[in-house]
Design a protein around this motif. Structure first.
Motif, PDB file in Angstrom:
ATOM      1  N   MET A  63       0.844  -1.197   0.000  1.00  0.00           N
ATOM      2  CA  MET A  63       0.000   0.000   0.000  1.00  0.00           C
ATOM      3  C   MET A  63       0.881   1.249   0.000  1.00  0.00           C
ATOM      4  N   GLU A  64       0.503   2.221  -0.824  1.00  0.00           N
ATOM      5  CA  GLU A  64       1.212   3.494  -0.897  1.00  0.00           C
ATOM      6  C   GLU A  64       0.394   4.554  -0.163  1.00  0.00           C
ATOM      7  N   VAL A  65       1.062   5.345   0.685  1.00  0.00           N
ATOM      8  CA  VAL A  65       0.384   6.349   1.504  1.00  0.00           C
ATOM      9  C   VAL A  65       0.963   7.725   1.185  1.00  0.00           C
ATOM     10  N   THR A  66       0.083   8.697   0.880  1.00  0.00           N
ATOM     11  CA  THR A  66       0.510  10.057   0.548  1.00  0.00           C
ATOM     12  C   THR A  66      -0.300  11.060   1.346  1.00  0.00           C
ATOM     13  N   GLY A  67       0.372  11.993   2.008  1.00  0.00           N
ATOM     14  CA  GLY A  67      -0.313  13.063   2.717  1.00  0.00           C
ATOM     15  C   GLY A  67      -0.840  14.095   1.737  1.00  0.00           C
TER      16      GLY A  67
ATOM     17  N   GLU B 254      -0.122  19.373   2.954  1.00  0.00           N
ATOM     18  CA  GLU B 254       1.210  19.682   3.465  1.00  0.00           C
ATOM     19  C   GLU B 254       1.885  18.424   4.011  1.00  0.00           C
ATOM     20  N   GLY B 255       1.688  17.307   3.306  1.00  0.00           N
ATOM     21  CA  GLY B 255       2.315  16.047   3.674  1.00  0.00           C
ATOM     22  C   GLY B 255       1.695  15.340   4.856  1.00  0.00           C
ATOM     23  N   ARG B 256       0.516  15.786   5.260  1.00  0.00           N
ATOM     24  CA  ARG B 256      -0.130  15.195   6.439  1.00  0.00           C
ATOM     25  C   ARG B 256      -1.564  14.794   6.093  1.00  0.00           C
ATOM     26  N   SER B 257      -2.340  14.455   7.155  1.00  0.00           N
ATOM     27  CA  SER B 257      -3.741  14.064   6.989  1.00  0.00           C
ATOM     28  C   SER B 257      -4.521  15.169   6.283  1.00  0.00           C
ATOM     29  N   PRO B 258      -5.474  14.773   5.427  1.00  0.00           N
ATOM     30  CA  PRO B 258      -5.917  13.412   5.100  1.00  0.00           C
ATOM     31  C   PRO B 258      -4.904  12.664   4.233  1.00  0.00           C
ATOM     32  N   TRP B 259      -4.941  11.337   4.369  1.00  0.00           N
ATOM     33  CA  TRP B 259      -3.977  10.474   3.695  1.00  0.00           C
ATOM     34  C   TRP B 259      -4.636   9.742   2.537  1.00  0.00           C
ATOM     35  N   LEU B 260      -3.990   9.786   1.380  1.00  0.00           N
ATOM     36  CA  LEU B 260      -4.438   9.005   0.230  1.00  0.00           C
ATOM     37  C   LEU B 260      -3.813   7.624   0.320  1.00  0.00           C
TER      38      LEU B 260
ATOM     39  N   GLY C 297      -5.351  -1.516  -6.639  1.00  0.00           N
ATOM     40  CA  GLY C 297      -5.563  -0.350  -7.499  1.00  0.00           C
ATOM     41  C   GLY C 297      -6.605   0.612  -6.957  1.00  0.00           C
ATOM     42  N   ALA C 298      -7.353   0.189  -5.935  1.00  0.00           N
ATOM     43  CA  ALA C 298      -8.354   1.071  -5.330  1.00  0.00           C
ATOM     44  C   ALA C 298      -7.669   2.183  -4.550  1.00  0.00           C
ATOM     45  N   GLU C 299      -8.351   3.318  -4.440  1.00  0.00           N
ATOM     46  CA  GLU C 299      -7.836   4.456  -3.683  1.00  0.00           C
ATOM     47  C   GLU C 299      -8.873   4.895  -2.657  1.00  0.00           C
TER      48      GLU C 299
END
Length: 269
Positions: free
Chosen positions: A1-5, A8-14, A20-22
């Motif tokens: 799983m890939e996690v992206t803020g 500003e690099g924080r929550s909420p997190w994608l 393939g779901a997001e």
């Protein structure tokens, strides 16, 4: 799983799953604002607005999980006139949703970003005469009489997602509630003024009025309300817009534009 803020690099997190779901995971904040987020998403989604779908929520643990909406809020420069008008039309669509009775989850809103005490920020900062004049002017005037509508409460370009010039999503409903439509329209016009300048606020208004089918009253009043719902010298608003890709903007530019927008509104009161 890939996690992206996403902020500003924080929550909420994608969250990008191996399938393939997001999904988007909002963590933290306070229980009341997350309850508002959930209630706002449910009401907006039930009336066909382009919003994330709620997957799960645990308000005691301060967690809200939604689907991800395609598109992006990021821009490298000023938006087009067509986009500005579409933003105004999007606000009109929110306001067509039947307003529920005020509740703890969707309370009465009288200004953008209702959870922030901007008056207290002004008292704690060196006096800015223009802001003091605006605060005094509002104190002398009655609040315009208008029917309450469902409001987003934090409408600005960073909370709208696009695929090219097509609006794909309205996000971040933690300031939603019930109140005058001017709460949202003023916020959008002030955001357009500070981030674009020139005739951008009028493009927002034109798009709103075309979608709503009539002229919007008391524009100047709500412009003043929105300008007062900004930090005294812009502060974190600059950080927010630069995080959205507008690295062409700086604090002196945004501050001068905010003040010019406010001066123009005061002259029309």
């Amino acid at each position: 799983m890939e996690v992206t803020g996403l902020r500003e690099g924080r929550s909420p997190w994608l969250l990008r799953l191996s399938t393939g779901a997001e999904l988007v995971l909002r963590i933290g904040g306070d229980r009341a604002s997350l309850a508002t987020e959930v209630a706002g998403l449910r009401l907006a989604g039930a009336h066909g607005l382009p919003v994330p779908q709620l997957v799960a929520a645990d308000l005691d643990r301060l967690l809200v999980l939604t689907t991800a909406v395609p598109g992006t809020s990021r821009l490298s420069g000023p938006p087009s006139s067509a986009r500005l008008r579409a933003i105004g039309a999007a606000a009109a669509a929110v306001h067509r949703v039947p307003a529920p009775p005020p509740s703890p989850e969707l309370p009465v809103r009288t200004q953008p970003i209702g959870g922030v005490d901007f008056a207290a920020l002004r008292r704690a900062a060196p006096v800015r005469p223009l802001l003091a004049e605006a605060e005094a002017a509002l104190g002398r005037l009655p609040v315009p009489s208008s029917p309450p509508v469902f409001v987003h409460g934090d409408l600005w370009q960073g909370n709208l997602l696009w695929d090219g010039e097509t609006l794909t999503g309205l996000v971040d409903w933690d300031c939603a509630g019930v109140g005058p439509a001017g709460v949202d329209l003023g916020a959008l016009r002030c955001d357009a003024a500070t981030s674009v300048g020139g005739s951008a606020p009028e493009e927002i208004l034109a798009g709103y009025e075309q979608a709503a089918g009539g002229r919007f009253p008391e524009v100047a009043y709500w412009d003043v309300v929105a300008a007062l719902a900004t930090p005294p010298t812009i502060e974190w608003f600059l950080d927010a817009v630069r995080d959205q890709g507008r690295t062409d903007l700086d604090q002196p530019t945004m501050l001068a534009r905010r003040d010019a927008f406010l001066e123009a509104a005061l002259a029309r009161l």
